[in-house]
Design a protein around this motif. Structure first.
Motif, PDB file in Angstrom:
ATOM      1  N   LEU A 107       0.815  -1.216   0.000  1.00 47.04           N
ATOM      2  CA  LEU A 107       0.000   0.000   0.000  1.00 47.04           C
ATOM      3  C   LEU A 107       0.848   1.265   0.000  1.00 47.04           C
ATOM      4  CD1 LEU A 107      -2.798  -1.150   2.440  1.00 47.04           C
ATOM      5  CD2 LEU A 107      -2.996  -0.837  -0.034  1.00 47.04           C
ATOM      6  N   LEU A 108       1.971   1.241   0.665  1.00 45.23           N
ATOM      7  CA  LEU A 108       2.832   2.417   0.716  1.00 45.23           C
ATOM      8  C   LEU A 108       3.640   2.630  -0.561  1.00 45.23           C
ATOM      9  CD1 LEU A 108       4.226   2.125   4.351  1.00 45.23           C
ATOM     10  CD2 LEU A 108       2.773   3.954   3.464  1.00 45.23           C
ATOM     11  N   ARG A 109       4.069   1.533  -1.192  1.00 46.20           N
ATOM     12  CA  ARG A 109       5.045   1.656  -2.265  1.00 46.20           C
ATOM     13  C   ARG A 109       4.544   1.286  -3.661  1.00 46.20           C
ATOM     14  NH1 ARG A 109       9.245   2.761   0.838  1.00 46.20           N
ATOM     15  NH2 ARG A 109       9.659   1.608   2.720  1.00 46.20           N
ATOM     16  N   SER A 110       3.438   0.593  -3.763  1.00 45.65           N
ATOM     17  CA  SER A 110       3.064   0.081  -5.075  1.00 45.65           C
ATOM     18  C   SER A 110       1.629   0.413  -5.458  1.00 45.65           C
ATOM     19  CB  SER A 110       3.281  -1.434  -5.124  1.00 45.65           C
ATOM     20  OG  SER A 110       2.842  -1.950  -6.350  1.00 45.65           O
ATOM     21  N   ARG A 111       0.691  -0.305  -4.877  1.00 46.29           N
ATOM     22  CA  ARG A 111      -0.739  -0.200  -5.196  1.00 46.29           C
ATOM     23  C   ARG A 111      -1.035  -0.535  -6.654  1.00 46.29           C
ATOM     24  NH1 ARG A 111      -4.603   3.157  -2.899  1.00 46.29           N
ATOM     25  NH2 ARG A 111      -4.640   2.394  -0.807  1.00 46.29           N
ATOM     26  N   VAL A 112      -0.093  -1.147  -7.363  1.00 49.23           N
ATOM     27  CA  VAL A 112      -0.296  -1.511  -8.763  1.00 49.23           C
ATOM     28  C   VAL A 112      -0.954  -2.878  -8.821  1.00 49.23           C
ATOM     29  CG1 VAL A 112       0.850  -2.081 -10.939  1.00 49.23           C
ATOM     30  CG2 VAL A 112       1.652  -0.149  -9.566  1.00 49.23           C
ATOM     31  N   VAL A 113      -2.049  -2.963  -9.567  1.00 45.36           N
ATOM     32  CA  VAL A 113      -2.724  -4.233  -9.791  1.00 45.36           C
ATOM     33  C   VAL A 113      -2.398  -4.656 -11.214  1.00 45.36           C
ATOM     34  CG1 VAL A 113      -4.948  -5.410  -9.906  1.00 45.36           C
ATOM     35  CG2 VAL A 113      -4.574  -3.602  -8.205  1.00 45.36           C
ATOM     36  N   GLY A 114      -1.821  -5.831 -11.338  1.00 46.00           N
ATOM     37  CA  GLY A 114      -1.451  -6.339 -12.657  1.00 46.00           C
ATOM     38  C   GLY A 114      -2.223  -7.593 -12.988  1.00 46.00           C
ATOM     39  N   LYS A 115      -2.038  -8.049 -14.198  1.00 35.36           N
ATOM     40  CA  LYS A 115      -2.670  -9.296 -14.645  1.00 35.36           C
ATOM     41  C   LYS A 115      -1.566 -10.296 -14.949  1.00 35.36           C
ATOM     42  CE  LYS A 115      -5.680 -11.352 -18.064  1.00 35.36           C
ATOM     43  NZ  LYS A 115      -6.342 -11.188 -19.358  1.00 35.36           N
TER      44      LYS A 115
END
Length: 87
Positions: A11-19
């Motif tokens: 949550l602090l560093r990414s928050r990227v959702v990938g497939k």
């Protein structure tokens, strides 16, 4: 503790959702928490990282609804530390 640390770092560093670890998905994290207790109705055990994602891609959402995707992978890394067996 390790799950909580991974959740917080994500949550602090990414928050990227990938497939499939291949590309960024049209999706974003809208809720995230560590389950404070067992929830038998939802089949969630205490300490589980629960994350809710809003998916904006209709094709990906259909894949989720069809059961092709059932969870998340944070694509994390680990460090193995040898231990001495109890003799």
């Amino acid at each position: 503790q390790d799950i909580e640390k991974a959740a917080h770092e994500f949550l602090l560093r990414s928050r990227v959702v990938g497939k499939q670890h291949e590309f960024k998905a049209q999706a974003g994290v809208v809720e995230s928490y560590i389950a404070p207790k067992d929830d038998p109705e939802l089949n969630i055990k205490k300490g589980t990282w629960v994350m809710v994602v809003k998916i904006s891609d209709d094709e990906l959402w259909e894949s989720v609804k069809n059961g092709e995707f059932t969870g998340f992978s944070i694509g994390g890394k680990g460090v193995r530390t040898p231990i001495e067996p109890n003799v």
